[in-house]
Design a protein around this motif. Structure first.
Motif, short mmCIF file in Angstrom:
data_model
loop_
_atom_site.label_atom_id
_atom_site.label_comp_id
_atom_site.label_asym_id
_atom_site.label_seq_id
_atom_site.Cartn_x
_atom_site.Cartn_y
_atom_site.Cartn_z
N ARG A 117 0.83 -1.22 0.00
CA ARG A 117 0.00 0.00 0.00
C ARG A 117 0.86 1.26 0.00
O ARG A 117 0.52 2.24 -0.65
CB ARG A 117 -0.94 -0.02 1.20
CG ARG A 117 -2.09 -1.02 1.08
CD ARG A 117 -3.13 -0.77 2.15
NE ARG A 117 -2.64 -1.14 3.47
CZ ARG A 117 -2.75 -2.34 3.99
NH1 ARG A 117 -3.31 -3.32 3.30
NH2 ARG A 117 -2.31 -2.61 5.21
N ARG A 118 1.98 1.21 0.71
CA ARG A 118 2.86 2.38 0.74
C ARG A 118 3.44 2.65 -0.65
O ARG A 118 3.43 3.78 -1.13
CB ARG A 118 4.00 2.15 1.73
CG ARG A 118 4.95 3.34 1.88
CD ARG A 118 6.14 2.99 2.75
NE ARG A 118 6.97 1.97 2.14
CZ ARG A 118 7.85 2.23 1.15
NH1 ARG A 118 7.99 3.46 0.69
NH2 ARG A 118 8.57 1.26 0.64
N VAL A 119 3.92 1.60 -1.32
CA VAL A 119 4.47 1.76 -2.67
C VAL A 119 3.40 2.22 -3.64
O VAL A 119 3.63 3.09 -4.49
CB VAL A 119 5.10 0.44 -3.13
CG1 VAL A 119 5.55 0.54 -4.59
CG2 VAL A 119 6.29 0.06 -2.25
N GLU A 120 2.19 1.66 -3.52
CA GLU A 120 1.11 2.03 -4.43
C GLU A 120 0.71 3.49 -4.24
O GLU A 120 0.44 4.19 -5.21
CB GLU A 120 -0.09 1.12 -4.19
CG GLU A 120 -1.21 1.33 -5.21
CD GLU A 120 -2.34 0.33 -5.02
OE1 GLU A 120 -3.32 0.44 -5.77
OE2 GLU A 120 -2.24 -0.51 -4.11
N ARG A 121 0.69 3.93 -2.97
CA ARG A 121 0.36 5.35 -2.74
C ARG A 121 1.40 6.26 -3.37
O ARG A 121 1.05 7.25 -4.02
CB ARG A 121 0.28 5.61 -1.23
CG ARG A 121 -1.00 5.13 -0.59
CD ARG A 121 -1.17 5.76 0.79
NE ARG A 121 -0.09 5.37 1.70
CZ ARG A 121 -0.13 4.33 2.49
NH1 ARG A 121 -1.18 3.53 2.49
NH2 ARG A 121 0.88 4.05 3.30
N GLU A 122 2.67 5.92 -3.22
CA GLU A 122 3.72 6.75 -3.79
C GLU A 122 3.64 6.78 -5.31
O GLU A 122 3.75 7.84 -5.93
CB GLU A 122 5.09 6.22 -3.35
CG GLU A 122 5.35 6.38 -1.85
CD GLU A 122 6.68 5.76 -1.44
OE1 GLU A 122 7.31 5.12 -2.31
OE2 GLU A 122 7.08 5.91 -0.26
N ASN A 123 3.41 5.61 -5.93
CA ASN A 123 3.31 5.56 -7.39
C ASN A 123 2.10 6.31 -7.91
O ASN A 123 2.16 7.00 -8.92
CB ASN A 123 3.27 4.11 -7.86
CG ASN A 123 4.58 3.37 -7.61
OD1 ASN A 123 5.62 3.99 -7.46
ND2 ASN A 123 4.53 2.05 -7.56
N THR A 124 0.97 6.17 -7.21
CA THR A 124 -0.26 6.82 -7.67
C THR A 124 -0.15 8.33 -7.57
O THR A 124 -0.59 9.06 -8.46
CB THR A 124 -1.46 6.33 -6.85
OG1 THR A 124 -1.53 4.92 -6.96
CG2 THR A 124 -2.75 6.95 -7.36
N VAL A 125 0.44 8.82 -6.48
CA VAL A 125 0.62 10.26 -6.34
C VAL A 125 1.52 10.80 -7.44
O VAL A 125 1.25 11.83 -8.04
CB VAL A 125 1.21 10.59 -4.95
CG1 VAL A 125 1.62 12.04 -4.87
CG2 VAL A 125 0.18 10.29 -3.87
N ALA A 126 2.61 10.06 -7.75
CA ALA A 126 3.52 10.49 -8.80
C ALA A 126 2.83 10.49 -10.16
O ALA A 126 2.97 11.43 -10.94
CB ALA A 126 4.76 9.60 -8.82
N ASN A 127 2.05 9.43 -10.44
CA ASN A 127 1.36 9.35 -11.73
C ASN A 127 0.28 10.41 -11.85
O ASN A 127 0.10 11.02 -12.91
CB ASN A 127 0.74 7.96 -11.91
CG ASN A 127 1.79 6.87 -12.06
OD1 ASN A 127 2.91 7.14 -12.46
ND2 ASN A 127 1.43 5.64 -11.72
N ALA A 128 -0.46 10.63 -10.77
CA ALA A 128 -1.53 11.63 -10.82
C ALA A 128 -0.96 13.02 -11.05
O ALA A 128 -1.52 13.83 -11.79
CB ALA A 128 -2.33 11.60 -9.52
N THR A 129 0.18 13.32 -10.46
CA THR A 129 0.79 14.63 -10.64
C THR A 129 1.26 14.82 -12.08
O THR A 129 1.10 15.89 -12.66
CB THR A 129 1.99 14.79 -9.68
OG1 THR A 129 1.53 14.57 -8.35
CG2 THR A 129 2.59 16.18 -9.79
N SER A 130 1.81 13.76 -12.67
CA SER A 130 2.32 13.88 -14.04
C SER A 130 1.22 13.89 -15.08
O SER A 130 1.42 14.36 -16.19
CB SER A 130 3.27 12.71 -14.33
OG SER A 130 2.57 11.47 -14.29
#
Length: 243
Positions: A117-130
């Motif tokens: 969940r921690r990795v998924e949150r980090e990836n999703t935040v990065a993807n959503a920002t881009s």
């Protein structure tokens, strides 16, 4: 984490053999118990019949409080109870052994889930920002400093919203609808008057009151090519062209 998996797997491989030995011993005890119970039933029935014949013949007093089974019959019954207790003890040992492995596995799954969940949150935040639409490349339309500030705020809000969605999904893996609290200070957009989430498109009308729209709310599946106007602004432009 991988060390735990290797160690757990090594211990787990020995579990079937341990359980098989305990179950084999339980079966042997059960056979012995059945045989002793059968013999005891026959002995007791025979002693009851002997007592009845003795009462009829007058050799035994009819007072039932003075009639009792032989010591052999009582010893068989006590032995049966000991065997039954031993079977129960083996069953409890087998249960506790399996339960200990289940608890170890639960702990591993809990730690693995938290890490995923921690990795998924980090990836999703990065993807959503881009993936937030960049106003500087929108169909050549010049933007004021206020518009660029608004879109920067939208990008931050979208990233925060994406992180909230991932956290909600992790806390609710069954997919059931949850009544999550919404920040009253978070701005809303689109025809649905909801906060920003997912992919959004900006209306090319500088005077559009809403400006940003969710793809799904306006029937889009991908970023439109060229200029795009929301339903209200498109209708307004058509009325003006008709005059």
């Amino acid at each position: 984490m991988s060390f735990f998996i290797d160690e757990f797997q090594a211990d787990l491989e020995a579990l079937p053999n341990i359980l098989q030995k305990k179950y084999a011993l339980m079966r042997d005890l059960d056979k012995s118990l059945q045989e002793i119970v059968r013999q005891n039933e026959q002995r007791c029935e025979q002693e009851i019949e002997d007592s009845k014949r003795g009462v009829r013949a007058g050799n035994i007093t009819p007072d039932t409080s003075l009639i009792r089974f032989s010591d052999e019959a009582l010893d068989e019954q006590k032995h049966s109870i000991r065997i039954a207790d031993e079977k129960v003890a083996l069953a409890i040992q087998a249960y506790d052994l399996v339960d200990s492995y289940i608890q170890q596995l639960d702990q591993y799954l809990k730690k693995s889930g938290e890490e995923l969940r921690r990795v998924e949150r980090e990836n999703t935040v990065a993807n959503a920002t881009s993936q937030i639409p960049d106003g500087t490349t929108k169909s050549g339309r010049s933007e004021s400093g206020r518009e660029r500030k608004n879109k920067t705020r939208l990008a931050t809000a979208a990233a925060s919203s994406a992180a909230t969605e991932v956290a909600a999904t992790a806390a609710n893996p069954t997919g059931m609808e949850l009544d999550l609290p919404v920040d009253p200070n978070e701005p809303t957009y689109c025809l649905c008057n909801q906060v920003s989430y997912g992919e959004m498109v900006a209306c090319d009308n500088p005077a559009c009151k809403i400006e940003w729209f969710h793809f799904g709310c306006v029937g889009l599946k991908e970023q439109p090519k060229g200029k795009w106007y929301c339903p209200d602004c498109a209708a307004l432009r058509n009325r003006r062209k008709g005059k």
